[in-house]
Design an enzyme around this catalytic site. Structure first.
Site, mmCIF file in Angstrom:
data_model
loop_
_atom_site.group_PDB
_atom_site.id
_atom_site.type_symbol
_atom_site.label_atom_id
_atom_site.label_comp_id
_atom_site.label_asym_id
_atom_site.label_seq_id
_atom_site.Cartn_x
_atom_site.Cartn_y
_atom_site.Cartn_z
ATOM 1 N N GLU A 131 3.568 5.132 -3.612
ATOM 2 C CA GLU A 131 3.905 5.473 -2.235
ATOM 3 C C GLU A 131 4.927 4.477 -1.685
ATOM 4 O O GLU A 131 4.786 3.288 -1.951
ATOM 5 C CB GLU A 131 2.657 5.447 -1.331
ATOM 6 C CG GLU A 131 2.935 6.142 -0.004
ATOM 7 C CD GLU A 131 1.715 6.189 0.935
ATOM 8 O OE1 GLU A 131 1.749 6.948 1.887
ATOM 9 O OE2 GLU A 131 0.756 5.466 0.674
ATOM 10 N N GLY A 264 -2.033 -3.695 0.770
ATOM 11 C CA GLY A 264 -3.428 -4.126 0.734
ATOM 12 C C GLY A 264 -4.187 -3.302 -0.294
ATOM 13 O O GLY A 264 -4.976 -3.815 -1.088
ATOM 14 N N ALA A 265 -3.936 -1.991 -0.271
ATOM 15 C CA ALA A 265 -4.595 -1.082 -1.198
ATOM 16 C C ALA A 265 -3.859 0.250 -1.175
ATOM 17 O O ALA A 265 -3.045 0.499 -0.284
ATOM 18 C CB ALA A 265 -6.051 -0.873 -0.792
ATOM 19 N N MET A 266 -4.162 1.112 -2.170
ATOM 20 C CA MET A 266 -3.458 2.386 -2.262
ATOM 21 C C MET A 266 -4.416 3.476 -2.699
ATOM 22 O O MET A 266 -5.126 3.346 -3.695
ATOM 23 C CB MET A 266 -2.291 2.258 -3.254
ATOM 24 C CG MET A 266 -1.528 3.544 -3.482
ATOM 25 S SD MET A 266 -0.713 4.107 -1.952
ATOM 26 C CE MET A 266 -0.785 5.875 -2.201
ATOM 27 N N ASN A 268 -4.681 6.198 -4.406
ATOM 28 C CA ASN A 268 -4.521 7.135 -5.522
ATOM 29 C C ASN A 268 -5.834 7.874 -5.744
ATOM 30 O O ASN A 268 -6.891 7.245 -5.853
ATOM 31 C CB ASN A 268 -4.154 6.369 -6.792
ATOM 32 C CG ASN A 268 -3.121 5.303 -6.524
ATOM 33 O OD1 ASN A 268 -2.008 5.618 -6.148
ATOM 34 N ND2 ASN A 268 -3.499 4.039 -6.667
ATOM 35 N N HIS A 300 -11.274 2.661 4.333
ATOM 36 C CA HIS A 300 -9.987 3.286 4.670
ATOM 37 C C HIS A 300 -9.467 4.120 3.497
ATOM 38 O O HIS A 300 -9.100 5.285 3.651
ATOM 39 C CB HIS A 300 -8.997 2.175 5.036
ATOM 40 C CG HIS A 300 -7.604 2.630 5.319
ATOM 41 N ND1 HIS A 300 -7.110 2.729 6.596
ATOM 42 C CD2 HIS A 300 -6.587 3.007 4.511
ATOM 43 C CE1 HIS A 300 -5.859 3.156 6.553
ATOM 44 N NE2 HIS A 300 -5.521 3.331 5.289
ATOM 45 N N GLU A 301 -9.451 3.527 2.318
ATOM 46 C CA GLU A 301 -8.895 4.250 1.167
ATOM 47 C C GLU A 301 -9.795 5.431 0.788
ATOM 48 O O GLU A 301 -9.307 6.510 0.439
ATOM 49 C CB GLU A 301 -8.693 3.313 -0.025
ATOM 50 C CG GLU A 301 -7.827 2.073 0.258
ATOM 51 C CD GLU A 301 -6.493 2.368 0.910
ATOM 52 O OE1 GLU A 301 -5.955 3.482 0.733
ATOM 53 O OE2 GLU A 301 -5.965 1.479 1.621
ATOM 54 N N HIS A 304 -9.034 8.386 2.827
ATOM 55 C CA HIS A 304 -7.820 9.081 2.395
ATOM 56 C C HIS A 304 -8.075 10.133 1.321
ATOM 57 O O HIS A 304 -7.237 11.007 1.114
ATOM 58 C CB HIS A 304 -6.830 8.092 1.784
ATOM 59 C CG HIS A 304 -5.925 7.389 2.738
ATOM 60 N ND1 HIS A 304 -5.193 8.027 3.703
ATOM 61 C CD2 HIS A 304 -5.587 6.078 2.838
ATOM 62 C CE1 HIS A 304 -4.452 7.142 4.356
ATOM 63 N NE2 HIS A 304 -4.676 5.947 3.852
ATOM 64 N N GLU A 323 -2.386 7.952 7.855
ATOM 65 C CA GLU A 323 -2.772 6.556 8.099
ATOM 66 C C GLU A 323 -3.590 6.359 9.371
ATOM 67 O O GLU A 323 -4.508 5.554 9.407
ATOM 68 C CB GLU A 323 -1.523 5.658 8.104
ATOM 69 C CG GLU A 323 -0.790 5.632 6.755
ATOM 70 C CD GLU A 323 -1.677 5.183 5.591
ATOM 71 O OE1 GLU A 323 -2.787 4.668 5.821
ATOM 72 O OE2 GLU A 323 -1.258 5.364 4.431
#
Ligand code: BES
Ligand code: ZN
Length: 857
Positions: A131, A264-266, A268, A300-301, A304, A323
């Site tokens: 991203e 911070g994080a993603m 996927n 949070h992740e 998503h 977000e």
């Protein structure tokens, strides 16, 4: 035609992707077959690729005819073009591509991460970060969020290594010194969500959430730090399945800690990647802030997986749908998990950060047109995340949580495996609530800024008036490449105002939707106080007239923590904007000596730190005395060590007071006591984990070269990611110029990871003792930093210029950016320069009054 959007004549449905990374040569080879739909008889196919060599391209068209294509790569446009001798027959076809690339060190695309194993030997692993638009660096693809497809991944790796991707492994086949891992098909999803991680990885045992196994992954030796992250991963996954009413869309959930990681994080799908500090933690040794960080990021992740992964914005202008929602849902999940943390009160700090930027003329609407990918990068900011989440919270409270959730469920069901826009969300929320959502919401999402609601008593009436809040009367003249034209702000918003009137010992709550410039309400003569923005969920500021403010200050105990927070935060903002005098604000802070909420203290201390950056050196002893005057009684009441049975919030506050007194307050007693406690800690005595990070900060502030070396050693040998960070940031706090120089040197010589270095440099720009040296260093090293740091690095670092709050430094900052024609993406630079102006203007306007007030303190 938009040069930034791919044509839709040929679109992908499925990628069969085989990648073979080599961790020794730091390269990879790939072969992919993309199943495509050919809508028109074109003789050209265009998609994305960058920093890849494409060695072979064969196309099969709708009639099964095969042709070899001529490949052209346009590096600047990040595109690959296939030219065909014969036009393609429409229908279903395939594209077979053979390509090569490098495992880069820029923490984007397919990259390498380096770390030391438990015996101190340097090791390499490979990971991805795609991203917003970096999947094209790993494999040729239609790299836009609306081109959703199924991904079937095969990895060929060294037999001794482990690999993780988005889905379960279907099959592992040995192949000489290598092995071939075949992963299950993904759901239909966007390219930016594909993940590949290869290395010597360790995992925890799986915990099941329904059919979904949840595991934490890390480099060898760190599994003991995985329990806390796994607990919130499991709990929040359950929470979201229940809230969304839609099952988790993947077939397993892995959370991986990557030693080098830019963000911070993603999120996927099924393979969430994190920087180590955001996932791995020793629960018994971490402070509340450090634990909350892990819980927040994991929740949070996970949020998503639905908002973003299952349903995705059609284009980057809608990134707030991802977000802001994930940030909002993160609060809900963490609040449900640990109600004693009072997560929504702490969210006040995030809301306040968004209001600081959104009070600038150079702010932007949450959603606005985005064309180039570079502009998309600048969308990941406090307005998208924190303003977006605040506005969602305000709407949730306005509609009622159950109705709001119903709208969210409807939206997810209607658009799963697909893309959606803000209008789709409004439609779903409208169906659930029967309210005119666009009329209420569009001003908050598509217009910049927010209102200042003034409350006054006129006769027997309470009068509410709204106007836009701005710190400065005028925008700054702008000299750079003209940023996107400012969207004119509306004169008004539809403001959901919640009032609480206390009269004769009774409280009445009333909801008003303030749609006009002014609203009047009868107010009983017996009213003891009026709280506007009761509960604190509104994204607006309140300015009380003198009488109303005095009544509130007399009854502080009747306010909730978030209401006291807003009272101080709004008073401070109004002061900075020139609508209240600085001495009056300082008077107000004196009413908070008994305050016990750490968030309220965060605003108080934050305002003192801002003052510390803009006062003249002669006033500093006065400010230090003021800080001691305000904070000493609170620390005295709490004591230095946790008391049996004390509540969670008291534990959280103690460290913050120690830190404020020992640094900003320059309190010799606190510094001495901190040194004693720290010495006891090094001898093995137990020190409360909420106090220890503050001790380290205070010792650095009052430290010398010997202590610097000791802390540097602790940084290098740290046992947890949190300990490493504490000592790293402590290195920025030593006041001696040679030590400042040493730390700065480490931001460009490889000793500090490039994921952290920009933040370290930013911290130094923000500190009075270091800022001049740091600014000279940054100017000199700008190009080096640009080359070394990951994509968002310079933008993050440059935020530190806000701390250069003297007229001379401000002028030099302007000179530098103007001469070098530096751009930071979107309106970032403009916002930093305006924030700097706000600080210097405050100094110029209130400096003399401040000196007098501090001399009296
Ligand atoms: N999607 C982002 C990660 C991201 C950010 C990728 C910017 C590319 C550019 C992720 O979900 C995220 O928001 N991460 C946050 C942490 C979160 C808890 C606020 C981050 O990385 O700071
Ligand atoms: Zn996110």
């Amino acid at each position: 035609m938009d040069p930034y959007r791919l044509p839709r004549t040929v679109v992908p449905n499925r990628y069969d992707l085989r990648l073979e990374p080599d961790l020794t040569t730091l390269t990879f080879r790939g072969v992919e077959t993309i199943a495509v739909s050919i809508a028109e008889p074109v003789s050209e196919i265009v998609f994305n690729a960058v920093e890849l060599a494409v060695d072979e391209a064969v196309v099969t068209d709708g009639r099964g005819r095969e042709q070899r294509a001529t490949v052209t790569l346009d590096e600047a446009a990040e595109r690959c073009r296939l030219a065909l001798a014969q036009p393609l027959a429409t229908g279903e076809g395939t594209l077979r591509l053979v390509f090569r690339g490098t495992l880069n060190d820029k923490l984007r695309g397919f990259y390498r991460s380096v770390y030391k194993d438990p015996s101190g030997v340097s090791r390499t692993m490979a990971a991805t970060q795609f991203e917003a638009t970096d999947a094209r660096r790993a494999f040729p693809c239609w790299d836009e969020p609306a081109f959703k497809a199924v991904f079937s991944v095969t990895l060929v790796i060294d037999a001794a290594l482990t690999a993780v991707s988005n889905t379960r492994i279907l099959e592992t086949k040995p192949d000489g010194a290598r092995k071939i891992l075949r992963f299950a098909d993904s759901i239909k999803m966007s390219t930016y969500l594909v993940a590949l991680v290869v290395g010597e990885l360790e995992a925890t045992d799986a915990v099941g959430v329904g059919p979904t196994p949840v595991k934490i992954w890390c480099v060898p030796g760190k599994r003991r730090l995985a329990a806390f992250g796994q607990e919130i991963a499991v709990d929040s996954l359950r929470f979201f399945e229940e809230y969304y009413g839609v099952p988790y869309p993947g077939d397993k959930l892995d959370l991986l800690a990557i030693p080098d990681f830019a963000a911070g994080a993603m999120e996927n799908l099924g393979a969430i990647t994190f920087r180590e500090t955001a996932l791995l933690v020793d629960e018994t040794a971490a402070s509340h802030a450090e634990l909350q960080r892990v819980a927040d990021v994991v929740a949070h992740e996970n949020a998503h997986m639905w908002f973003g992964d299952l349903v995705t914005m059609s284009w980057w202008n809608g990134i707030w749908l991802n977000e802001a929602f994930a940030t909002f849902m993160e609060m809900l999940a963490v609040d449900a998990w640990k109600p004693e943390w009072q997560r929504w009160t702490a969210f006040g700090v995030s809301r306040a950060a968004a209001m600081s930027v959104d009070g600038l003329h150079s702010t932007r609407p949450i959603e606005f047109p985005v064309r180039a990918p570079r502009e998309a990068d600048a969308m990941f900011d406090v307005l998208t995340y924190e303003k977006g989440a605040s506005v969602l919270r305000m709407l949730e409270q306005f509609l009622g949580p159950t109705v709001f959730r119903q709208g969210v469920r409807d939206y997810l069901n209607a658009h799963r495996f697909d893309n959606a826009d803000t209008g789709d969300l409004w439609a779903a929320l409208g169906r659930a609530s029967n309210q005119p959502i666009p009329a209420v919401m569009d001003g908050w999402i598509f217009a910049p800024g927010y209102p200042l609601v003034s409350a006054s008593v006129e006769g027997a009436e309470l009068v509410l008036r709204q106007q836009r809040f701005n710190y400065l009367p005028q925008p700054l003249p702008w000299y750079g490449a003209a940023p996107a034209a400012a969207t004119p702000a509306p004169a008004r918003w539809q403001v959901p105002v919640q009032l609480r009137v206390s009269a004769g010992g009774r409280d009445t709550v009333e909801r008003v939707l303030l749609t006009d410039a002014e609203a009047r309400r009868p107010l009983p003569a017996s009213a003891d106080s009026v709280v506007v923005n009761e509960g604190g969920h509104g994204f607006y500021r309140v300015r009380y007239d003198d009488t109303l403010r005095a009544k509130l200050l007399a009854r502080l105990g009747s306010l909730g923590a978030i209401e006291r927070f807003n009272l101080v935060n709004d008073a401070w903002a109004v002061t900075v904007a020139g609508l209240m005098s600085l001495p009056d604000y300082l008077e107000l802070t004196a009413r908070f000596r008994d305050e016990r909420d750490k968030n309220v203290w965060a605003v108080l201390i934050g305002s003192f730190s801002t003052l510390n950056r803009l006062i003249t050196p002669a006033d500093r002893p006065g400010l230090e005395a003021l800080v001691r005057d305000r904070a000493t009684p609170a620390l005295a009441a709490l004591g230095w060590t946790p008391r049996h049975g004390e509540d969670e919030l008291a534990r959280q506050l103690r460290g913050d007071l120690v830190r404020a007194l020992g640094t900003l307050g320059n309190d010799r007693d606190v510094q001495a006591r901190a040194a004693e406690l720290y010495a006891a800690h090094t001898r093995g005595a137990a020190v409360d984990p909420n106090v220890l990070p503050a001790l380290i900060a205070v010792l650095a502030h009052a430290g010398d070269a010997g202590r610097y070396d000791a802390f540097l050693d602790r940084f290098r040998k740290a046992a947890t990611p949190q300990e490493e960070q504490r000592y790293l940031y402590a290195l920025t706090a030593f006041p001696q110029p040679p030590l400042v120089e040493q730390t700065l040197g480490r931001t460009v010589n490889g000793e500090i990871r490039t994921q952290d270095a920009p933040f370290v440099a930013r911290t130094m720009l923000m500190q009075v003792h270091a800022r001049e040296i740091a600014w000279a260093f940054v100017k000199k090293q700008w190009d080096t930093m640009d080359r070394l740091y990951p994509k968002h690095g310079l933008r993050r670092m440059a935020e530190g210029v806000i701390g250069l709050a003297t007229p001379e430094l401000e002028a030099d900052v302007h000179r530098f950016f103007q001469e070098r024609k530096i751009e930071l993406g979107g309106k970032t630079l403009e916002q930093y320069l305006e924030q700097l102006r706000v600080a210097v203007a405050l100094r110029q306007r209130e400096g003399a009054a401040l000196s007098r007030a501090l001399a009296r303190a």
